[in-house]
Write a protein that holds these residues in place. Structure first.
Motif, PDB file in Angstrom:
ATOM      1  N   SER A  84       0.952  -1.331   0.085  1.00  0.00           N
ATOM      2  CA  SER A  84       0.550   0.016   0.252  1.00  0.00           C
ATOM      3  C   SER A  84       1.236   1.287   0.399  1.00  0.00           C
ATOM      4  CB  SER A  84      -0.935   0.638   1.160  1.00  0.00           C
ATOM      5  OG  SER A  84      -1.548   1.430   1.774  1.00  0.00           O
ATOM      6  N   SER A  85       0.662   2.610  -1.283  1.00  0.00           N
ATOM      7  CA  SER A  85       1.089   3.761  -1.002  1.00  0.00           C
ATOM      8  C   SER A  85       0.228   4.467   0.105  1.00  0.00           C
ATOM      9  CB  SER A  85       1.051   4.303  -2.229  1.00  0.00           C
ATOM     10  OG  SER A  85       1.755   3.468  -2.888  1.00  0.00           O
ATOM     11  N   GLU A  86      -0.739   3.537   0.833  1.00  0.00           N
ATOM     12  CA  GLU A  86      -1.749   4.887   2.044  1.00  0.00           C
ATOM     13  C   GLU A  86      -0.311   5.009   2.986  1.00  0.00           C
ATOM     14  OE1 GLU A  86      -3.634   6.753   0.229  1.00  0.00           O
ATOM     15  OE2 GLU A  86      -3.863   6.021  -0.875  1.00  0.00           O
ATOM     16  N   ILE A  87       0.534   3.960   3.221  1.00  0.00           N
ATOM     17  CA  ILE A  87       0.986   3.581   4.432  1.00  0.00           C
ATOM     18  C   ILE A  87       2.824   3.840   4.061  1.00  0.00           C
ATOM     19  CG2 ILE A  87       1.234   1.895   6.176  1.00  0.00           C
ATOM     20  CD1 ILE A  87      -1.489   1.038   5.801  1.00  0.00           C
ATOM     21  N   ILE A  88       3.436   4.299   5.447  1.00  0.00           N
ATOM     22  CA  ILE A  88       4.340   3.808   5.266  1.00  0.00           C
ATOM     23  C   ILE A  88       4.933   3.568   6.580  1.00  0.00           C
ATOM     24  CG2 ILE A  88       5.210   6.620   3.620  1.00  0.00           C
ATOM     25  CD1 ILE A  88       5.449   8.033   6.077  1.00  0.00           C
ATOM     26  N   THR A  89       6.505   3.369   6.725  1.00  0.00           N
ATOM     27  CA  THR A  89       6.900   3.042   8.333  1.00  0.00           C
ATOM     28  C   THR A  89       7.853   3.645   8.868  1.00  0.00           C
ATOM     29  OG1 THR A  89       6.807   0.448   7.281  1.00  0.00           O
ATOM     30  CG2 THR A  89       8.377   1.338   9.348  1.00  0.00           C
TER      31      THR A  89
END
Length: 381
Positions: free
Chosen positions: A264-269
């Motif tokens: 998902s590109s809607e979430i980063i770590t």
């Protein structure tokens, strides 16, 4: 944009070299070095920990830190190393930079230096910071070069950061989780970031500061070997009146990683203190803080600072649940001992109850407010 950032980096490095070699410096026969630090202990009682509540909370070690400042022939040093428990990341360099002042108003800093974005040094009064800290937007430090002009009315910062703290130096290695500042981690790494910040100051009775900040940088994906981008804009205002202080800030933040298919590109770590978690890629952040100093004369106690700090994270993805944070507390000054007494409440907040991994990303629609009563006692020397 990439060419512009690299040109800015080259210009700032060249300027640092020229002012150190060419500019006249004040004579200084001997190096000056000051060493200080702090030892802090922490008590906490958390609403979401039933066994801890049965024990009446826990009291233990927080951090031991060493601060060093120095100067010789106009070149300065500023460094801070912190030693947390292994669970919270162990030893880490919070900041460490070389500086050079030319004139009374201008300075260059090179190394692990604070990112000029938003209210500084802190956008908070309490021990927990405000919500933006947990997204790398308060008291963040990265590796690069920064120019600072501090005038009576106008102040501006121009900076270029090659990357966040780098400990591994591998060909394809992810960033270490053992860090003080929250940075993008996992399959993506922050690279080639430019920052601009401008502040206008006015008033004597009502001391005001109005500022605007902008940043833009790359996100290098270790799997695809391609570079996405991230950016942020902020408007911030601070008011001081008598013993009162007010801080407000609005931020728009976006991350556009080049992830592998299926990710998902809607979430980063993001990661710090030895552990990673998820954060929504795009969001707005609103903060509002108010405090008042109350001078007292109670033996060693000389001042009480009462405050309330509020933060709201509005996530762009409609299926995600927003996050909130509110901290009400008192800072007690007793000689060299500073004690923060905080009641910190959070909703979909990774460090205040709930599920640590995805509170700042997807969140939980059935979440409830959780709270932590916290006392942090530190001797600063």
């Amino acid at each position: 944009m990439k060419i512009t950032l690299l040109n800015t980096y080259s210009w700032l490095l060249s300027s640092l070299f020229l002012v150190c070699v060419i500019s006249p410096v004040q004579a200084q026969d001997e190096p000056e070095v000051d060493v200080g630090g702090a030892l802090r202990f922490n008590y906490n009682l958390s609403s979401w920990k039933p066994e801890q509540k049965q024990r009446g909370g826990d009291f233990g070690y927080d951090v031991f830190r060493i601060n060093a400042t120095g100067s010789y022939k106009g070149v300065s040093l500023n460094a801070e190393y912190r030693l947390y428990s292994q669970t919270f990341g162990g030893g880490m360099l919070k900041q460490g930079w070389f500086g050079y002042k030319f004139g009374e108003l201008n300075e260059l800093q090179l190394g692990l230096t604070q990112v000029p974005f938003g209210l500084q040094q802190y956008n908070s009064n309490n021990w927990f910071f405000n919500l933006g800290y947990y997204m790398g937007l308060e008291d963040d430090h990265d590796m690069g070069v920064k120019f600072i002009h501090t005038g009576e009315k106008f102040e501006y910062h121009i900076a270029f950061f090659k990357n966040a703290e780098e400990l591994n130096f591998g060909n394809n290695s992810a960033v270490s989780f053992s860090r003080y500042s929250y940075d993008v981690a996992g399959a993506n790494k922050e690279i080639n970031q430019g920052n601009i910040k401008a502040v206008y100051k006015w008033g004597e009775l009502f001391q005001s500061q109005l500022g605007f900040s902008a940043q833009y940088g790359g996100l290098y994906n270790l799997d695809k070997k391609k570079t996405g981008n991230h950016w942020g804009l902020a408007a911030h205002y601070e008011l001081g009146f008598s013993k009162w202080n007010l801080m407000s800030e609005f931020m728009i933040v976006a991350h556009n990683p080049e992830n592998t298919p299926g990710t998902s590109s809607e979430i980063i770590t993001m990661a710090a203190y030895g552990a990673p978690y998820e954060v929504a890629a795009d969001f707005n952040l609103y903060t509002f803080n108010i405090s008042r100093d109350i001078p007292v004369s109670w033996g060693p106690v000389s001042n009480l600072k009462v405050y309330n700090d509020f933060g709201y994270m509005q996530k762009a993805e409609s299926s995600f649940e927003d996050s909130f944070m509110n901290v009400t507390g008192i800072l007690v000054t007793s000689g060299n001992i500073y004690t923060y007494i905080d009641y910190a409440a959070g909703y979909n907040h990774s460090w205040l109850g709930g599920n640590f991994i995805d509170d700042f990303s997807r969140g939980n629609p059935d979440a409830k407010w959780e709270a932590r009563f916290n006392i942090n006692i530190g001797y600063y020397f």
